[in-house]
Write a protein that holds these residues in place. Structure first.
Motif, PDB file in Angstrom:
ATOM      1  N   LYS A 129      -3.427   0.300  -1.614  1.00  0.00           N
ATOM      2  CA  LYS A 129      -3.796   1.702  -1.768  1.00  0.00           C
ATOM      3  C   LYS A 129      -3.014   2.530  -0.760  1.00  0.00           C
ATOM      4  N   LEU A 130      -2.559   3.683  -1.161  1.00  0.00           N
ATOM      5  CA  LEU A 130      -1.914   4.603  -0.222  1.00  0.00           C
ATOM      6  C   LEU A 130      -2.694   5.906  -0.235  1.00  0.00           C
ATOM      7  N   ALA A 131      -2.852   6.489   0.921  1.00  0.00           N
ATOM      8  CA  ALA A 131      -3.573   7.761   0.986  1.00  0.00           C
ATOM      9  C   ALA A 131      -2.811   8.836   0.227  1.00  0.00           C
ATOM     10  N   PRO A 132      -3.536   9.732  -0.463  1.00  0.00           N
ATOM     11  CA  PRO A 132      -2.833  10.812  -1.161  1.00  0.00           C
ATOM     12  C   PRO A 132      -2.153  11.765  -0.168  1.00  0.00           C
ATOM     13  N   GLY A 133      -1.100  12.434  -0.622  1.00  0.00           N
ATOM     14  CA  GLY A 133      -0.374  13.370   0.241  1.00  0.00           C
ATOM     15  C   GLY A 133       0.610  12.695   1.172  1.00  0.00           C
ATOM     16  N   GLN A 134       0.705  11.390   1.062  1.00  0.00           N
ATOM     17  CA  GLN A 134       1.609  10.635   1.927  1.00  0.00           C
ATOM     18  C   GLN A 134       2.885  10.276   1.167  1.00  0.00           C
ATOM     19  N   VAL A 135       3.982  10.107   1.878  1.00  0.00           N
ATOM     20  CA  VAL A 135       5.151   9.505   1.252  1.00  0.00           C
ATOM     21  C   VAL A 135       5.256   8.057   1.701  1.00  0.00           C
ATOM     22  N   LEU A 136       5.897   7.284   0.857  1.00  0.00           N
ATOM     23  CA  LEU A 136       6.071   5.864   1.114  1.00  0.00           C
ATOM     24  C   LEU A 136       7.460   5.653   1.694  1.00  0.00           C
ATOM     25  N   ILE A 137       7.552   4.847   2.753  1.00  0.00           N
ATOM     26  CA  ILE A 137       8.835   4.564   3.390  1.00  0.00           C
ATOM     27  C   ILE A 137       9.111   3.082   3.203  1.00  0.00           C
ATOM     28  N   ALA A 138      10.277   2.717   2.681  1.00  0.00           N
ATOM     29  CA  ALA A 138      10.554   1.306   2.372  1.00  0.00           C
ATOM     30  C   ALA A 138      11.877   0.879   2.968  1.00  0.00           C
ATOM     31  N   THR A 139      11.887  -0.261   3.617  1.00  0.00           N
ATOM     32  CA  THR A 139      13.128  -0.777   4.195  1.00  0.00           C
ATOM     33  C   THR A 139      13.164  -2.295   4.075  1.00  0.00           C
ATOM     34  N   THR A 140      14.342  -2.861   4.022  1.00  0.00           N
ATOM     35  CA  THR A 140      14.463  -4.309   3.900  1.00  0.00           C
ATOM     36  C   THR A 140      15.624  -4.808   4.740  1.00  0.00           C
TER      37      THR A 140
END
Lengths: 343, 343
Positions: free
Chosen positions: B37-48
């Motif tokens: 679950k992600l909180a609303p109003g948030q952006v997701l940051i992804a790195t590998t």
């Protein structure tokens, strides 16, 4: 001389995002991390797969474009099995210098084509060198509404087991490839079909979404380790047993022909063969008629293959001779340490 | 005999999530994919990040626990550079059979310790075999509010360049390790400090969040390729130039001592040495006093090292002799194909 950063710039050109996703990608390839917007009320689905040369693929039998396609499908299939939409991909490569740059571009072109078809944007990754073999990691992020998620753990006694498409083709295709001396040697039509099923599999994203949106399945898993192994995984996660009717396993005419030429049955391939990327799912009794109607109307390509039973009843198959036998084959499982040891 | 699934079960035990995150993890290790679950109003940051044996690490110089720690920090640092909170990690391994199972457990223990300190949960991954070398991929998912994100591209002429901590220690530590015959041989105190900085680096998550929440930085990047290379990356992304004052580079007493014993300057190490995992960030003139106040109060460990200029002015250093020189060192960059070719 071609450096990592030149490669990254080229990969950026090779991976334009699907039109609808572009406004959601606040930062993509080229920053420290990708920045992505997710719709509120959604859950995030994340999966990752690492493919190692000479373990998961053999460059003698697969083109770089096909390898890119297969890498993407292996990940997309995990998202399909959760009933989610595949949205963002991150790709990490460790490349030996023996592989020329144009082949890495082809690898990306294959991934991009499969991702684009799924409406997925490649938004980042990592590129570096490897001493000898090629390693490819893809991480895929999907999303769906919370109540839509199809987990492995929801199957209940009395549910009907279904599987999409046909099983065992991929394993047969791989065998044919291994027996041939070169990729270019002549191929019969049915062999060509089986090879194609191995090299260019499809992820069942549409079917996964259909089951998820209509909440028709109690549990689902993608068949990457072989039906026998993945029935076991689904049943262990759900704490149930199962009875699989081998007479009902969906198999292609090409596989029937090939298996019989090998002195085997198509069920042998269907049970043990991995990398079919079909979906195995359980349907509660009360929803069976709706699933069967979708199948009859052609909107869902799937077959009922058995029943979920109570855990203490264990895992069984019903053979073509009408006899019950314990489901013993475990499907494909990497043995990491053959001699054991302390974990 | 230890199989993939036995390993997965053990890894599950080794990676309990931080308490606060558990309710957000609807499915973790063991399903087709993690459900988060992600909180609303948030952006997701992804790195590998993909780490390859004998390219990114040498098992003669690093313990498995330290390797796990470093793998996590390399990824956590990318999230820190975006100003985000690190939330979920996926780990994929390709393990040669020559590495005993207990070492893989140690690797995970190192990753788990670093992730736990950052409030990050390991929620999934992939485990498989490799023919000879060890490959480790970690994907990290972070989140923050959209307006908080620190990209590489926001620096403007007139901004002041800052860097956290001290630079060059990691490179010096690696050199010392390479010169020693065994990991156990005697070490002076200052050598020990430099080695520790290489083997157990810290990701600047607290500093990244502080800059992000207060919106003090116009751009940021983590220093993984060396200051010279990462100044260039930040300036290219922002379409600006820069002047770096070498007299102001923060260096440890241990590095000054070591560099002089090698007939080098500490600035040589600070400019070219990679894997410091410090943050380089740009601060608009109007916010400089607030950043300096945080530094004076001890809440932010950082130093002003230069200025952002217009793009056409290029990249320069100001030397200890007061002379301007072009910033030529590119920092650490993998040359993937030394002889070039068509991409």
């Amino acid at each position: 001389l071609i450096t990592e950063f030149q490669l990254i710039r080229r990969l950026q050109q090779l991976t334009p995002p699907p039109k609808g996703l572009a406004p959601l990608i606040l930062a993509g390839i080229g920053d420290d991390a990708a920045v992505l917007k997710l719709a509120p009320g959604q859950v995030l689905i994340a999966t990752t797969d690492l493919l190692a040369e000479d373990v998961h693929f053999d460059l003698r039998y697969v083109s770089f474009r096909q390898l890119g396609h297969r890498t993407a499908v292996a990940n997309l299939s995990d998202i399909a099995a959760m009933g989610a939409e595949a949205r963002y991909a991150l790709v990490a490569l460790a490349v030996p210098q023996s592989i020329p740059p144009r082949n890495i571009a082809s690898l990306y072109a294959g991934m991009q084509a499969a991702c684009r078809q799924a409406g997925t944007a490649i938004v980042g990754g990592d590129t570096s060198i490897s001493r000898d073999r090629l390693f490819i990691n893809m991480t895929l992020l999907g999303s769906c509404r919370r109540h839509e998620v199809l987990c492995r753990s929801g199957a209940r006694p009395g549910d009907v087991l279904y599987v999409t498409g046909t099983l065992g083709d991929s394993q047969a295709g791989l065998e044919i490839l291994r027996k041939r001396r070169t990729v270019r040697s002549g191929t019969s039509r049915s062999h060509g079909f089986l090879i194609q099923r191995h090299l260019m599999p499809t992820a069942r994203l549409v079917e996964g979404r259909l089951l998820a949106i209509r909440q028709l399945a109690s549990a689902a898993i993608d068949i990457s380790d072989g039906l026998a192994g993945d029935v076991r995984h689904l049943c262990e996660a759900s704490a149930v047993g199962a009875m699989v009717d081998l007479r009902r396993l969906p198999v292609s005419p090409a596989l029937v022909k090939y298996a019989s030429a090998q002195g085997m049955t198509s069920a042998d391939y269907a049970l043990a063969g991995g990398e079919d990327y079909e979906l195995l799912f359980a349907v509660p009794r009360g929803k069976k008629s709706r699933v069967d109607a979708l199948i009859r109307s052609g909107r869902l390509c799937a077959s009922a293959i058995g029943l979920i039973t109570r855990k203490r009843e264990g895992l069984w198959t019903l053979g073509t001779d009408g006899k019950r036998r314990q489901l013993t084959a475990r499907g494909y499982e990497h043995v990491l340490w053959p001699s054991g040891g302390r974990l």
